[in-house]
Design a protein around this motif. Sequence first.
Motif, short mmCIF file in Angstrom:
data_model
loop_
_atom_site.label_atom_id
_atom_site.label_comp_id
_atom_site.label_asym_id
_atom_site.label_seq_id
_atom_site.Cartn_x
_atom_site.Cartn_y
_atom_site.Cartn_z
N GLU A 72 33.84 33.04 42.57
CA GLU A 72 34.75 33.25 41.43
C GLU A 72 34.20 32.75 40.09
O GLU A 72 34.34 33.43 39.08
CB GLU A 72 36.10 32.56 41.69
CG GLU A 72 37.07 32.79 40.53
CD GLU A 72 38.43 32.15 40.71
OE1 GLU A 72 38.70 31.53 41.74
OE2 GLU A 72 39.24 32.29 39.77
N ASP A 137 35.70 31.18 47.06
CA ASP A 137 36.68 30.73 46.06
C ASP A 137 36.70 29.21 46.17
O ASP A 137 37.26 28.65 47.11
CB ASP A 137 38.06 31.33 46.36
CG ASP A 137 39.01 31.16 45.18
OD1 ASP A 137 38.76 30.26 44.36
OD2 ASP A 137 39.99 31.92 45.11
N GLY A 141 44.06 28.99 44.17
CA GLY A 141 45.35 28.39 43.81
C GLY A 141 45.12 27.20 42.87
O GLY A 141 45.67 26.12 43.09
N THR A 142 44.32 27.42 41.84
CA THR A 142 44.02 26.31 40.91
C THR A 142 45.31 25.74 40.31
O THR A 142 45.43 24.53 40.12
CB THR A 142 43.06 26.78 39.79
OG1 THR A 142 41.92 27.36 40.42
CG2 THR A 142 42.59 25.62 38.93
N SER A 239 53.47 34.46 46.87
CA SER A 239 52.91 33.65 45.79
C SER A 239 53.98 32.86 45.06
O SER A 239 55.14 33.26 45.02
CB SER A 239 52.23 34.55 44.76
OG SER A 239 51.13 35.18 45.30
N VAL A 240 53.54 31.77 44.46
CA VAL A 240 54.43 31.02 43.57
C VAL A 240 54.62 31.78 42.27
O VAL A 240 55.73 31.92 41.76
CB VAL A 240 53.82 29.62 43.27
CG1 VAL A 240 54.66 28.89 42.23
CG2 VAL A 240 53.70 28.82 44.55
N HIS A 244 51.85 37.29 40.16
CA HIS A 244 50.85 37.63 41.18
C HIS A 244 51.41 38.52 42.28
O HIS A 244 50.67 39.09 43.07
CB HIS A 244 50.28 36.36 41.82
CG HIS A 244 49.44 35.55 40.87
ND1 HIS A 244 48.79 34.41 41.25
CD2 HIS A 244 49.13 35.74 39.57
CE1 HIS A 244 48.12 33.91 40.21
NE2 HIS A 244 48.32 34.71 39.18
N ASP A 267 50.95 28.47 46.99
CA ASP A 267 49.75 29.00 46.37
C ASP A 267 48.65 29.16 47.40
O ASP A 267 48.59 28.43 48.38
CB ASP A 267 49.23 28.00 45.31
CG ASP A 267 50.30 27.59 44.32
OD1 ASP A 267 50.39 28.21 43.27
OD2 ASP A 267 51.05 26.64 44.63
N SER A 268 47.76 30.10 47.11
CA SER A 268 46.46 30.17 47.79
C SER A 268 46.48 30.82 49.17
O SER A 268 47.53 31.21 49.69
CB SER A 268 45.82 28.78 47.90
OG SER A 268 46.31 28.08 49.04
N ARG A 285 52.35 40.40 49.60
CA ARG A 285 51.79 40.31 48.24
C ARG A 285 51.91 41.71 47.64
O ARG A 285 51.13 42.60 47.96
CB ARG A 285 50.33 39.87 48.32
CG ARG A 285 49.72 39.49 46.96
CD ARG A 285 48.30 38.97 47.14
NE ARG A 285 47.72 38.47 45.93
CZ ARG A 285 47.76 37.20 45.51
NH1 ARG A 285 48.37 36.29 46.24
NH2 ARG A 285 47.19 36.85 44.39
N ASP A 298 39.71 36.00 47.29
CA ASP A 298 41.10 35.56 47.50
C ASP A 298 41.65 36.01 48.85
O ASP A 298 42.80 35.67 49.18
CB ASP A 298 42.01 36.12 46.39
CG ASP A 298 41.87 35.35 45.08
OD1 ASP A 298 41.65 34.12 45.14
OD2 ASP A 298 41.97 35.97 44.00
N1 LIG Z 1 47.78 39.29 38.01
C1 LIG Z 1 47.43 38.83 39.20
N2 LIG Z 1 47.90 39.42 40.31
C2 LIG Z 1 47.58 38.97 41.51
N3 LIG Z 1 46.76 37.91 41.72
C3 LIG Z 1 46.25 37.28 40.66
C4 LIG Z 1 46.55 37.72 39.34
N4 LIG Z 1 45.91 36.89 38.49
C5 LIG Z 1 45.23 36.01 39.24
N5 LIG Z 1 45.40 36.25 40.54
C6 LIG Z 1 44.80 35.56 41.68
O1 LIG Z 1 45.78 34.87 42.42
C7 LIG Z 1 45.15 33.75 43.00
C8 LIG Z 1 46.16 32.76 43.41
O2 LIG Z 1 47.23 33.49 43.88
P1 LIG Z 1 48.15 33.00 45.00
O3 LIG Z 1 49.11 34.04 45.34
O4 LIG Z 1 47.34 32.54 46.14
O5 LIG Z 1 48.82 31.72 44.40
S1 LIG Z 1 49.92 31.67 43.30
O6 LIG Z 1 51.08 31.22 43.98
O7 LIG Z 1 50.09 32.97 42.69
O8 LIG Z 1 49.41 30.68 42.36
C9 LIG Z 1 44.27 33.26 41.94
O9 LIG Z 1 43.24 32.54 42.57
P2 LIG Z 1 42.57 31.30 41.82
O10 LIG Z 1 42.13 31.81 40.47
O11 LIG Z 1 41.43 31.04 42.74
O12 LIG Z 1 43.59 30.26 41.78
C10 LIG Z 1 43.77 34.54 41.26
O13 LIG Z 1 42.54 34.98 41.75
#
Ligand SMILES: Nc1ncnc2c1ncn2[C@@H]1O[C@H](COP(=O)(O)OS(=O)(=O)O)[C@@H](OP(=O)(O)O)[C@H]1O
Length: 357
Positions: A72, A137, A141-142, A239-240, A244, A267-268, A285, A298
């Motif tokens: 990433e 990654d 879920g940063t 997701s939270v 997303h 998350d994640s 999702r 992811d």
């Molecule tokens: N617009 C959009 N739609 C869908 N997904 C997206 C979007 N933007 C970002 N991301 C990616 O979502 C990763 C984390 O999503 P999660 O569902 O695991 O966690 S969360 O609850 O939404 O935070 C997150 O991973 P990390 O960046 O590794 O945290 C992103 O890669």
Amino acid sequence: MSTAAPYSRELQIAQLAVQRAAILTKRVFHDSAKGTVSKSDASPVTIGDFGAQALIISALKHNFPQDQIVAEEEAAALRSDGALSSQIWDLVKSTSLESSEAEGLLGGSVPDESAMLDLIDLGNSAGGRSGRVWTLDPIDGTKGFLRGGQYAVCLALLEDGDVKVGVIGCPNLPVDDSAPLTADIGSNATDATGRGVLFSAVKGEGATSRPLTVGDLADGKKISMKPITDLASASFCESVEAGHSNQSESAQIAQKLGITNPSVRMDSQAKYGSIARGAGDIYLRLPTSKSYQEKIWDHAGGDLIVREAGGEVTDTKGNRLDFGVGRTLASNSGVIAAPKAVHAKVLDVVQEVLGLK
Ligand SMILES: Nc1ncnc2c1ncn2[C@@H]1O[C@H](COP(=O)(O)OS(=O)(=O)O)[C@@H](OP(=O)(O)O)[C@H]1O
Ligand SMILES: [Mg+2]
Ligand SMILES: [Mg+2]
Ligand SMILES: [Mg+2]
């Protein structure tokens, strides 16, 4: 004569590399200065993400120098911010596994700060349909990581686009596979006793869980999805972030399926691990925008872990996730993960609510 299990070396290195990176992320969590910067898409990245990526790529390069890596993060922002870079270097040079034998397997420490930046940038491969590609990654879920909720260190090996090995370290999930699925946002569960799980799978060999950093790697216990017959008692996670995954559509889907429990938002890829071990049942999702393409890092590990635990993972069109088209899942839309026995039923309702049939 016994033959080694398929991908046993890749699995061992991936597990050790994820363990070491998870130790680094936990150190960052307990440090007040997380060095958070905002990326071009407004999402956060911390010194934990960069440091974990450097350590894992170092281990991959040492062991599998020919393999491609799709990760990433990139080092560009660090090359123009010496202070941030040196903060990460301080962490990377001082994080190691307790066992010197394990450290030796990973190739030991990164030689210097400049090598660290170059390692981070080795994750820039284009991916694709041919050859061996690791996808990483370093912190999935940063946002969850920053708020003390769920996050995961995720690594998977693709061969000709097919996931062969998946390893996901979840520092904040309960070790107990039967602990119920809970959203623990802001619960200060981080590092509490009894937390930290390492999920692993090798294609055709099943999926396992074990404590993240304690005990022998061979201690993994086989995990499987919960056999569900009655969807009314099912639990589903999503997701939270509302951006997303479409949470109002998922609520309609749950209602039509007769699911009475509210969704558990976490998350994640901890979501994939949680359903794979039967702590939850379904992961939805649902796309929020036509333009966002899911990233392979992811989903790759979670896709294999769920399928090896007896689940089915498709997109909303019913197609398997295709990890062979590059850095993103460009030919897929959304994710539906569920036990094999009910996946078709869930997909049917998803398509009805999304107007896809
Ligand atoms: N617009 C959009 N739609 C869908 N997904 C997206 C979007 N933007 C970002 N991301 C990616 O979502 C990763 C984390 O999503 P999660 O569902 O695991 O966690 S969360 O609850 O939404 O935070 C997150 O991973 P990390 O960046 O590794 O945290 C992103 O890669
Ligand atoms: Mg990110
Ligand atoms: Mg992610
Ligand atoms: Mg990430």
